[in-house]
Scaffold this motif. Structure first.
Motif, PDB file in Angstrom:
ATOM      1  N   MET A   1     -62.468   8.526 -10.160  1.00  0.00           N
ATOM      2  CA  MET A   1     -62.707   7.928  -8.839  1.00  0.00           C
ATOM      3  C   MET A   1     -64.207   7.803  -8.574  1.00  0.00           C
ATOM      4  O   MET A   1     -64.981   8.703  -8.871  1.00  0.00           O
ATOM      5  N   ASN A   2     -64.617   6.692  -8.030  1.00  0.00           N
ATOM      6  CA  ASN A   2     -66.015   6.495  -7.685  1.00  0.00           C
ATOM      7  C   ASN A   2     -66.428   7.490  -6.612  1.00  0.00           C
ATOM      8  O   ASN A   2     -65.828   7.570  -5.542  1.00  0.00           O
ATOM      9  N   LYS A   3     -67.488   8.280  -6.908  1.00  0.00           N
ATOM     10  CA  LYS A   3     -67.891   9.326  -5.977  1.00  0.00           C
ATOM     11  C   LYS A   3     -68.319   8.769  -4.624  1.00  0.00           C
ATOM     12  O   LYS A   3     -68.213   9.429  -3.606  1.00  0.00           O
ATOM     13  N   ALA A   4     -68.792   7.527  -4.614  1.00  0.00           N
ATOM     14  CA  ALA A   4     -69.208   6.924  -3.348  1.00  0.00           C
ATOM     15  C   ALA A   4     -68.023   6.720  -2.411  1.00  0.00           C
ATOM     16  O   ALA A   4     -68.195   6.538  -1.226  1.00  0.00           O
ATOM     17  N   LEU A   5     -66.793   6.752  -2.971  1.00  0.00           N
ATOM     18  CA  LEU A   5     -65.605   6.533  -2.155  1.00  0.00           C
ATOM     19  C   LEU A   5     -64.920   7.825  -1.749  1.00  0.00           C
ATOM     20  O   LEU A   5     -63.887   7.797  -1.090  1.00  0.00           O
ATOM     21  N   LEU A   6     -65.472   8.975  -2.167  1.00  0.00           N
ATOM     22  CA  LEU A   6     -64.887  10.239  -1.749  1.00  0.00           C
ATOM     23  C   LEU A   6     -64.960  10.376  -0.230  1.00  0.00           C
ATOM     24  O   LEU A   6     -65.963  10.018   0.383  1.00  0.00           O
ATOM     25  N   PRO A   7     -63.913  10.920   0.397  1.00  0.00           N
ATOM     26  CA  PRO A   7     -63.955  11.069   1.864  1.00  0.00           C
ATOM     27  C   PRO A   7     -65.042  12.025   2.339  1.00  0.00           C
ATOM     28  O   PRO A   7     -65.432  11.973   3.499  1.00  0.00           O
ATOM     29  N   SER A   8     -65.522  12.898   1.445  1.00  0.00           N
ATOM     30  CA  SER A   8     -66.601  13.808   1.840  1.00  0.00           C
ATOM     31  C   SER A   8     -67.958  13.129   1.844  1.00  0.00           C
ATOM     32  O   SER A   8     -68.934  13.681   2.366  1.00  0.00           O
ATOM     33  N   ASP A   9     -68.027  11.931   1.287  1.00  0.00           N
ATOM     34  CA  ASP A   9     -69.297  11.205   1.214  1.00  0.00           C
ATOM     35  C   ASP A   9     -69.600  10.581   2.574  1.00  0.00           C
ATOM     36  O   ASP A   9     -68.797   9.803   3.095  1.00  0.00           O
ATOM     37  N   PRO A  10     -70.739  10.893   3.184  1.00  0.00           N
ATOM     38  CA  PRO A  10     -71.058  10.319   4.502  1.00  0.00           C
ATOM     39  C   PRO A  10     -71.121   8.800   4.506  1.00  0.00           C
ATOM     40  O   PRO A  10     -70.998   8.179   5.568  1.00  0.00           O
ATOM     41  N   THR A  25     -59.991  21.006   7.184  1.00  0.00           N
ATOM     42  CA  THR A  25     -61.200  21.591   7.763  1.00  0.00           C
ATOM     43  C   THR A  25     -62.272  21.764   6.686  1.00  0.00           C
ATOM     44  O   THR A  25     -63.463  21.516   6.934  1.00  0.00           O
ATOM     45  N   TRP A  26     -61.868  22.183   5.495  1.00  0.00           N
ATOM     46  CA  TRP A  26     -62.818  22.291   4.378  1.00  0.00           C
ATOM     47  C   TRP A  26     -63.500  20.951   4.129  1.00  0.00           C
ATOM     48  O   TRP A  26     -64.719  20.880   3.940  1.00  0.00           O
ATOM     49  N   LEU A  27     -62.701  19.874   4.171  1.00  0.00           N
ATOM     50  CA  LEU A  27     -63.258  18.553   3.922  1.00  0.00           C
ATOM     51  C   LEU A  27     -64.232  18.147   5.023  1.00  0.00           C
ATOM     52  O   LEU A  27     -65.310  17.588   4.749  1.00  0.00           O
ATOM     53  N   LEU A  28     -63.884  18.434   6.275  1.00  0.00           N
ATOM     54  CA  LEU A  28     -64.773  18.092   7.384  1.00  0.00           C
ATOM     55  C   LEU A  28     -66.088  18.867   7.292  1.00  0.00           C
ATOM     56  O   LEU A  28     -67.176  18.308   7.509  1.00  0.00           O
ATOM     57  N   VAL A  29     -66.002  20.153   6.976  1.00  0.00           N
ATOM     58  CA  VAL A  29     -67.211  20.960   6.832  1.00  0.00           C
ATOM     59  C   VAL A  29     -68.044  20.445   5.661  1.00  0.00           C
ATOM     60  O   VAL A  29     -69.285  20.406   5.743  1.00  0.00           O
ATOM     61  N   THR A  30     -67.383  20.041   4.599  1.00  0.00           N
ATOM     62  CA  THR A  30     -68.105  19.478   3.456  1.00  0.00           C
ATOM     63  C   THR A  30     -68.854  18.216   3.851  1.00  0.00           C
ATOM     64  O   THR A  30     -70.006  17.997   3.475  1.00  0.00           O
ATOM     65  N   ARG A  31     -68.200  17.398   4.636  1.00  0.00           N
ATOM     66  CA  ARG A  31     -68.854  16.160   5.081  1.00  0.00           C
ATOM     67  C   ARG A  31     -70.068  16.472   5.955  1.00  0.00           C
ATOM     68  O   ARG A  31     -71.118  15.830   5.825  1.00  0.00           O
ATOM     69  N   LEU A  32     -69.951  17.469   6.843  1.00  0.00           N
ATOM     70  CA  LEU A  32     -71.095  17.874   7.663  1.00  0.00           C
ATOM     71  C   LEU A  32     -72.237  18.393   6.783  1.00  0.00           C
ATOM     72  O   LEU A  32     -73.413  18.049   7.000  1.00  0.00           O
ATOM     73  N   ALA A  33     -71.880  19.229   5.799  1.00  0.00           N
ATOM     74  CA  ALA A  33     -72.913  19.772   4.904  1.00  0.00           C
ATOM     75  C   ALA A  33     -73.601  18.666   4.122  1.00  0.00           C
ATOM     76  O   ALA A  33     -74.829  18.701   3.912  1.00  0.00           O
ATOM     77  N   ALA A  47     -69.545  16.620  15.565  1.00  0.00           N
ATOM     78  CA  ALA A  47     -68.165  16.739  15.074  1.00  0.00           C
ATOM     79  C   ALA A  47     -67.253  16.989  16.264  1.00  0.00           C
ATOM     80  O   ALA A  47     -67.521  17.861  17.091  1.00  0.00           O
ATOM     81  N   ILE A  48     -66.189  16.206  16.364  1.00  0.00           N
ATOM     82  CA  ILE A  48     -65.289  16.295  17.509  1.00  0.00           C
ATOM     83  C   ILE A  48     -63.892  16.643  17.013  1.00  0.00           C
ATOM     84  O   ILE A  48     -63.393  16.047  16.058  1.00  0.00           O
ATOM     85  N   THR A  49     -63.258  17.599  17.667  1.00  0.00           N
ATOM     86  CA  THR A  49     -61.903  18.001  17.302  1.00  0.00           C
ATOM     87  C   THR A  49     -61.089  18.180  18.579  1.00  0.00           C
ATOM     88  O   THR A  49     -61.540  17.824  19.670  1.00  0.00           O
ATOM     89  N   PHE A  50     -59.884  18.744  18.449  1.00  0.00           N
ATOM     90  CA  PHE A  50     -58.962  18.737  19.578  1.00  0.00           C
ATOM     91  C   PHE A  50     -59.073  19.961  20.475  1.00  0.00           C
ATOM     92  O   PHE A  50     -58.828  19.861  21.674  1.00  0.00           O
ATOM     93  N   THR A  51     -59.383  21.106  19.922  1.00  0.00           N
ATOM     94  CA  THR A  51     -59.380  22.329  20.726  1.00  0.00           C
ATOM     95  C   THR A  51     -60.704  23.065  20.591  1.00  0.00           C
ATOM     96  O   THR A  51     -61.425  22.903  19.599  1.00  0.00           O
TER      97      THR A  51
END
Length: 379
Positions: A1-10, A25-33, A47-51
């Motif tokens: 898979m092309n790394k540019a298309l990973l969901p963790s890629d900003p 949550t791991w994926l979201l934190v990865t994207r923030l990092a 980062a916006i979440t529900f609770t």
């Protein structure tokens, strides 16, 4: 898979749908990092979440992730970066190790918040543009307001017992099986008010527009009379079928022929339909079984048997179609009363909030949406 298309890629605009415990949550934190790793300023990351609990957990896990990057041995650091979808090199390693200190010492940190808190902040900053009271309060518990709105609606109906509000409440109560059903229906309308606003946003007369759309979807008019339509189309067939039943004069067939005779003579079309149904359908709702037999052929002849079975199937199909039309008519009438009574209740509810200068969570969502999508203020 092309790394540019990973969901963790900003750089990718991604939607991730997964069940609980699969690592969202791991994926979201990865994207923030990764945003921080690409030199995004901490105060530029939201980062916006529900609770509130989820927002706090995300903040905690981000700090833990950055601390791990700062303190991990070289091989472990490279493993973490690869898991994040980042190719390690000297420059990347240096930036990764510096993120923990960068975030902790930033004048304004990475923000993790809830959707409602985000909306509330926007509306407080632009109350006039959003058409909300400046300095409004947030009503997190709305039970008393909802109760007061229902009291106001009932008082309105009592003042004009023959008026439209009283009529709609009475009809809705009847269609919903009594007062508890009426209250559940009205509570459901209030709880789905955002959907109502979104559905009727472009309509000058929301109730009428929603009603007309439902009429088209159901292909049904509120003044329709499926019972009478059934007898207009099937009266001759029912009479012929009754004669065939009489010719094959078993005790059951004679009883069914008499029932059809009563149905054809009955002036009340609804009652007549109920009588006719019993001839063609069992008490469980299924079609009665009628097929060729030696006795039937002896009584009716070959042509008579074919006609008997043909009529039975045709009348059963017409009856089922009428049932469908009756269900559609009930849906239309119930929703028509629900739209009108619900909209009247919502008007009282919104009025009470305006008078008290409060908003609820649905107001936050809707007003923020309108503010962010209006052409003159969205920019």
């Amino acid at each position: 898979m092309n790394k540019a298309l990973l969901p963790s890629d900003p750089a990718s605009n991604a939607t991730v749908m997964a069940s609980a415990g699969t690592g969202k949550t791991w994926l979201l934190v990865t994207r923030l990092a990764r945003l921080l790793l690409e030199d995004a300023s901490p105060d530029g990351v939201l980062a916006i979440t529900f609770t509130r609990k989820a927002a706090a957990e995300m903040q905690t896990r981000l700090v833990q992730r950055l601390e791990n990057l700062a303190t991990a041995p070289p091989e472990a650091l490279d493993e973490q970066l690869v898991m994040m979808g980042v190719e390690p090199d000297a420059s990347v390693r240096e930036r990764a190790r510096g993120l923990y200190d960068k975030v902790l010492t930033a004048p304004r940190p990475v923000r993790t918040t809830t959707f409602h808190a985000f909306c509330q902040e926007i509306l407080r900053r632009f109350p006039l543009e959003a058409d909300v009271p400046p300095g409004f309060e947030l009503a997190e518990q709305t039970g008393k307001l909802e109760g007061a709105a229902l009291d106001a609606l009932q008082a309105q109906a009592a003042r004009d017992p023959d008026g439209p509000v009283a009529t709609d409440l009475e009809r809705l109560m009847e269609l919903c099986g009594g007062l508890p059903g009426l209250h559940r229906a009205l509570e459901a309308f209030l709880s789905h008010r955002s959907d109502w606003w979104a559905c009727t946003e472009a309509d000058e007369y929301p109730v009428q527009a929603a009603f007309e759309r439902l009429k088209r979807q159901l292909d049904m008019d509120e003044d329709a009379d499926p019972h009478s339509d059934f007898f207009s189309a099937q009266r001759e067939a029912l009479g012929e079928f009754a004669q065939l039943l009489t010719r094959h004069g078993t005790k059951t067939n004679v009883r069914f022929a008499d029932t059809l005779g009563m149905a054809l003579a009955e002036q009340n079309a609804a009652r007549a339909f109920e009588l006719a149904e019993t001839v063609f359908f069992t008490t469980t709702g299924g079609r009665r079984s009628r097929k060729a037999s030696a006795a039937l052929q002896k009584a009716l002849g070959a042509d008579g048997v074919d006609r008997f079975i043909e009529l039975h199937q045709a009348i059963c199909a017409a009856t089922e179609a009428t049932r469908d039309r009756l269900n559609a008519l009930r849906t239309l009438r119930t929703n028509a009363a629900w739209y009108r009574a619900g909209a009247a209740l919502l008007e009282h509810y919104q009025r009470l909030k305006r008078e008290q200068r409060v908003l609820d969570f649905a107001d936050l969502e809707w007003r923020a949406y309108r503010l962010l999508t209006k052409a003159d203020s969205a920019h």
